[in-house]
Design an enzyme around this catalytic site. Structure first.
Site, mmCIF file in Angstrom:
data_model
loop_
_atom_site.group_PDB
_atom_site.id
_atom_site.type_symbol
_atom_site.label_atom_id
_atom_site.label_comp_id
_atom_site.label_asym_id
_atom_site.label_seq_id
_atom_site.Cartn_x
_atom_site.Cartn_y
_atom_site.Cartn_z
ATOM 1 N N MET A 267 -1.394 -4.468 4.668
ATOM 2 C CA MET A 267 -2.468 -4.015 4.089
ATOM 3 C C MET A 267 -3.272 -4.978 3.242
ATOM 4 O O MET A 267 -2.505 -5.949 2.549
ATOM 5 C CB MET A 267 -1.870 -2.942 2.976
ATOM 6 C CG MET A 267 -2.903 -2.248 2.014
ATOM 7 S SD MET A 267 -4.209 -1.388 3.037
ATOM 8 C CE MET A 267 -5.473 -1.545 2.029
ATOM 9 N N ASN A 269 -4.776 -5.607 0.342
ATOM 10 C CA ASN A 269 -5.043 -5.106 -1.040
ATOM 11 C C ASN A 269 -5.501 -6.845 -1.641
ATOM 12 O O ASN A 269 -4.869 -7.821 -1.317
ATOM 13 C CB ASN A 269 -3.775 -4.917 -1.801
ATOM 14 C CG ASN A 269 -2.849 -3.878 -1.019
ATOM 15 O OD1 ASN A 269 -3.309 -2.728 -0.974
ATOM 16 N ND2 ASN A 269 -1.737 -4.384 -0.689
ATOM 17 N N GLU A 302 -5.779 -9.421 7.784
ATOM 18 C CA GLU A 302 -5.623 -9.134 6.599
ATOM 19 C C GLU A 302 -6.351 -10.057 5.595
ATOM 20 O O GLU A 302 -7.204 -9.719 4.578
ATOM 21 C CB GLU A 302 -4.303 -8.855 6.062
ATOM 22 C CG GLU A 302 -3.322 -8.038 6.756
ATOM 23 C CD GLU A 302 -3.860 -6.690 7.210
ATOM 24 O OE1 GLU A 302 -4.862 -6.254 6.328
ATOM 25 O OE2 GLU A 302 -3.460 -6.112 8.286
HETATM 26 N N1 B3K Z 1 -6.359 -1.268 5.999
HETATM 27 C C1 B3K Z 1 -4.900 -1.070 6.579
HETATM 28 C C2 B3K Z 1 -4.658 -0.061 7.100
HETATM 29 C C3 B3K Z 1 -4.368 1.338 6.429
HETATM 30 C C4 B3K Z 1 -3.901 2.476 7.399
HETATM 31 C C5 B3K Z 1 -3.466 3.703 6.384
HETATM 32 N N2 B3K Z 1 -3.042 4.580 7.340
HETATM 33 C C6 B3K Z 1 -4.610 -2.217 7.291
HETATM 34 C C7 B3K Z 1 -5.361 -3.149 8.149
HETATM 35 O O1 B3K Z 1 -6.292 -2.287 9.054
HETATM 36 O O2 B3K Z 1 -5.723 -3.974 8.058
HETATM 37 ZN ZN ZN Z 2 -7.801 -3.925 9.135
#
Ligand code: B3K
Ligand code: ZN
Length: 873
Positions: A267, A269, A302
């Site tokens: 993730m 973040n 990411e």
């Molecule tokens: N954005 C997150 C994925 C979140 C999934 C939630 N069910 C990871 C990614 O695609 O980079």
């Molecule tokens: Zn992504």
């Protein structure tokens, strides 16, 4: 209690938020069972209206609500349900304070704040923040965050959140605190907190403009030695984004935290990426080459989100592909630039065809930008990700690298700090290049894989080659079709279209821009019969249909200058043979000879050692799922039998060459996770798989020897995977040995579960069932669930689709059980029951029966309900 059918949300209902949050100050008093969260929101009314302020909140115990310091009275000033907090008549600008209590230990959904391995961590995308505090939990609310955490210092020495640490200190009773501030406004789904006792591995990166960024990877104590590859990948990603997109990192620190319990890969973040430990930890003994390459790709993915997702984010969740499609395309190109481009591209397309094409032709099909959803967690799909990436790739193919870069420059400059839509991205591409991408919207709003038919006509007298491309169906899309013409000597012709001057843009691969339902392109000066090579590099995510002789396919497998198409030619040759043999098997005959294919594969082996990664892919027959996709309805056990029989025939015929290649691919140098070594190991393992298919006693000994003697997990696991198909006592002993060696390592135990789940042994279901009771299995851990239950349902078509329906029944029971703990994981498992229309009638009705049973079960989650009900519809 029966289940009222959950209602969908529609893209067209989007409305700007009623209230905006400019700043949020959070205080966490961390405690495993009862964490207190105080939120202080600086709110401003958006526009002129007198509507209440509606905040999302789930699984929260509300302790207090205050507006501008005044406590509110329930029912009069506010009301609260199990999903919302509503503030009745707030002023135009005010400070809203709430106090809630949450229970991180009881959180098995792994969304919001939870505990993994004794540490606190969060997952907020897409809608987890509402399980932490009351908030307007939608991505177009971009606020600045200040976060204070308090915890017991001895047990929780590390306190991390987004942005920079601006304060820290001691409190009474052995507690301490830290305050973090993120200077960049962000949507709530990018909030993160990590608190616990973790070991840090530190390094740095200096950006092009001279900013030194401190990089840290936080892992469980004892895993520090397994972070080097992830760290190097992060540094490479930071550099690549500067070089290729002109995008620099924007803070002085960047943290990655690895946790064992995580619903998916990782993730993004802001400045505090949280990862599934599977995509961080690697060493020679425990990680395969595939793991190494996944780690590099996901770390980069990411990191790239810092711009494509965080600085420029999505207005609403229907726009998810805006960030995911773009970021997957970026990570694919990063991997191609750091590995072998053609090999990477083949991998991308294999994934697309294995997951996205079936999705796009089944009951769960949806456009890249969906029109409605019940549970947004169900839309992190290969359509949104992988097809979305293909759509972005097409802009680049159509505009060229420079035009595409102009488009992304404009996109980031126009929308920095904003929450935008897929249309905004398309507009930036068009405006930066004076191009018309109006028709291109079809790629976003229409589901389904387009079919393009191609027909070529060489006119010897006129020296022309006319290529007619026809799009099937009602919608004509705008797409690039990259074309080459190969001469009799195996070399590409220089291409010129009619009307182009001699010194015009002639090259050996031309990108044709197809817009109409049918168009004919005429190449001139074609003086020998050419062999066409179409859709080079898989230039558009379509199914291309064209008549081609076995001889032309074999010729292209030997000579096509486009690596992707060279591989594709071999796959087409093999697919054709397998389909013919399946048909023959139904009629009780043998089907056509395998000689043309075996001759072609023999030639691949001859040159294999010079390009081992490619050869490994070219030798591997199309998968059982891909073969099933070519048929209206199928019997997966029959497909397995026919494919295995062909593998055995190939192995018997090429036995000596396989042995020679096996000997030639023995490693002598010290282990390194380089593309060159990985290629060699891939070829060695592909060859070993054929050797095993021959079913000779000496093969078993070779498997055992490779299992025992290898110094790396790639070779060891490949041997054990083949042994897991055997019933010999030595094979059992090897599985036992592996367990003994690695039982303390959860990631390696995941591999152990996965290979047993994928075994072609007749008794696999019984063994899988037994393994669900194994001490190393844990239904709360998504990695283990996906390895064992997912491995069986998604990677073992022959045993999962047993004619008596026992596989389907097992899966439905597991999905229902997991649903109670973790709805998004349960729903994902259930997708394996969605493809019944493509099965022969007996299996189809058994599969539907299980879906009906799931829908009829009281109290299932909306996640599971959406998948089950849509699959039946
Ligand atoms: N954005 C997150 C994925 C979140 C999934 C939630 N069910 C990871 C990614 O695609 O980079
Ligand atoms: Zn992504």
């Amino acid at each position: 209690m029966t289940h009222a059918a959950p209602q969908p949300i529609f893209r067209h209902d989007y409305k700007a938020p009623d209230y905006l949050v400019e700043h949020i100050g959070l205080v966490f008093r961390l405690d495993a069972e009862a964490t207190r969260v105080t939120a202080r929101l600086t709110v401003r009314r958006n526009g002129t209206h007198d509507r209440p302020m509606l905040l999302n909140g789930e699984k929260l115990v509300l302790d207090a609500v205050r507006v501008d310091g005044e406590a509110l009275a329930e029912d009069q000033d506010y009301s609260v349900t199990d999903r919302f907090l509503s503030i009745a008549r707030p002023p135009a600008a005010f400070v809203l304070e709430t106090e809630v209590t949450i229970n991180p230990s009881a959180n098995t959904e792994l969304e919001g704040l939870y505990v993994s391995g004794g540490n606190f961590c969060t997952q907020c995308e897409p809608e987890g923040f509402r399980k932490i505090t009351y908030f307007v939990d939608r991505p177009d609310i971009m606020a600045r965050y200040t976060v204070r955490m308090e915890a017991d210092k001895a047990r929780v020495p590390l306190l991390l959140s987004n942005g920079n640490r601006i304060d820290q200190g001691e409190l009474a009773d052995g507690r301490h605190f830290a305050v973090w501030e993120d200077p960049f406004p962000k949507p709530s789904y990018l909030f993160a907190l990590v608190a616990g006792d973790l070991a840090g591995v530190h390094d740095s990166y200096t950006t092009g403009s001279g900013r030194k960024v401190d990089l840290s990877i936080w892992v469980q104590h004892g895993n520090e030695s397994k972070c080097a590859h992830a760290m190097k990948s992060l540094q490479q990603a930071m550099k690549w984004d500067e070089e290729v997109y002109g995008l620099e990192y924007d803070l002085d620190l960047f943290n990655i935290v690895a946790v064992d319990d995580f619903n998916f890969g990782a993730m993004e973040n802001k400045s505090l990426n949280i990862f599934n430990s599977k995509y961080v930890l690697a060493d020679q003994q425990t990680a395969t080459d595939t793991d190494y390459s996944n780690i590099a790709g996901i770390v980069a993915h990411e990191y790239f989100h810092n711009w494509s997702g965080n600085r420029v984010t999505c207005r609403d969740w229907f726009q998810l592909s805006l960030k995911e499609g773009l970021t997957v395309f970026r990570d694919q190109e990063f991997s191609a630039d750091h590995g072998e481009r053609a090999v990477e591209r083949i991998g991308d397309v294999r994934r697309l065809r294995a997951a996205q094409f079936p999705e796009d032709s089944g009951p769960l099909a949806h456009p890249v930008r969906p029109d409605s959803y019940i549970e947004i967690n169900n839309f992190y799909t290969s359509t949104v990700y992988e097809k979305g990436a293909e759509v972005v790739r097409m802009y680049r193919t159509l505009l060229g690298a420079r035009g595409y870069r102009k488009g992304t420059d404009l996109y980031f400059q126009r929308h920095d700090g904003n929450a935008v839509t897929c249309d905004d991205f398309r507009a930036a591409m068009a405006d930066a290049n004076g191009a018309d991408f109006g028709q291109f919207e079809r790629w976003y709003d229409t589901a389904g894989t387009p079919v393009v038919k191609a027909q070529g006509q060489w006119d010897a007298e006129a020296g022309t080659y006319a290529l007619t491309l026809t799009q099937e169906g009602d919608v004509a899309r705008h797409m690039p079709v990259a074309v080459g013409l190969i001469g009799a000597d195996g070399r590409d012709l220089r291409l010129r279209l009619t009307g182009e001057s001699i010194d015009g843009a002639d090259s050996t691969t031309r990108v044709l821009e197809l817009k109409q339902k049918e168009e004919t392109f005429i190449f001139t000066s074609v003086n020998t019969r050419p062999v066409p090579s179409l859709l080079r590099g898989f230039s558009a995510p379509v199914k291309l249909e064209m008549e081609e002789s076995d001889a032309d396919l074999a010729f292209r497998l030997a000579h096509d200058s486009d690596g992707f198409n060279r591989w594709e030619a071999g796959q087409k040759l093999a697919t054709r043979l397998l389909l013919a043999r399946l048909k023959a098997a139904e009629a009780g005959s043998n089907g056509p000879s395998a000689e043309p294919l075996i001759d072609a594969l023999s030639a691949v082996l001859d040159s294999g050692i010079r390009e081992p990664a490619f050869a490994a892919l070219a030798l591997t027959l199309p998968g059982e799922g891909y073969i099933a996709e070519q048929l209206a309805t199928s019997d997966p056990e029959q497909i397995h039998a026919v494919r295995e029989a062909l593998r055995r025939e190939i192995a018997d015929t090429l036995w000596d060459k396989l042995q020679a290649t096996y000997a030639a691919t023995q490693g002598h140098e010290p282990f390194a996770a380089t593309p060159a070594q990985a290629g060699r190991r891939a070829l060695r393992n592909a060859v070993l798989a054929y050797i095993a298919a021959a079913g000779r006693r000496e093969a078993l000994n070779m498997l055992l020897a490779q299992y025992q003697d290898s110094d790396n997990m790639t070779e060891r696991l490949a041997a054990l995977t083949l042994l897991a198909d055997e019933t010999a006592p030595e094979a059992e002993a090897a599985l036992e040995d592996f367990h003994t060696r690695w039982r303390m390592n959860p990631l390696v135990m995941g591999k152990w579960f996965a290979i047993q789940a994928a075994s072609s042994r007749e008794d696999t279901l019984a063994r899988v069932l037994k393994l669900t009771q194994h001490p190393a299995f844990d239904a709360r851990n998504p990695n283990k669930v996906y390895a064992l239950i997912g491995g069986f349902a998604f990677s073992n078509p022959a045993r999962f689709n047993k004619a008596d329906g026992s596989g389907y029944r097992f899966l439905a029971e597991q999905a229902l059980a997991i649903d109670k703990l973790n709805p998004s994981v349960g729903a994902h498992l259930l997708e394996s029951l969605s493809r019944w229309r493509r099965l022969e009638p007996g299996r189809a009705s058994l599969m539907q029966e299980e879906l009906r049973r799931v829908v009829a079960t009281a109290g299932i989650s909306s996640d599971l309900y959406e998948i089950a009900s849509k699959s039946l519809a």
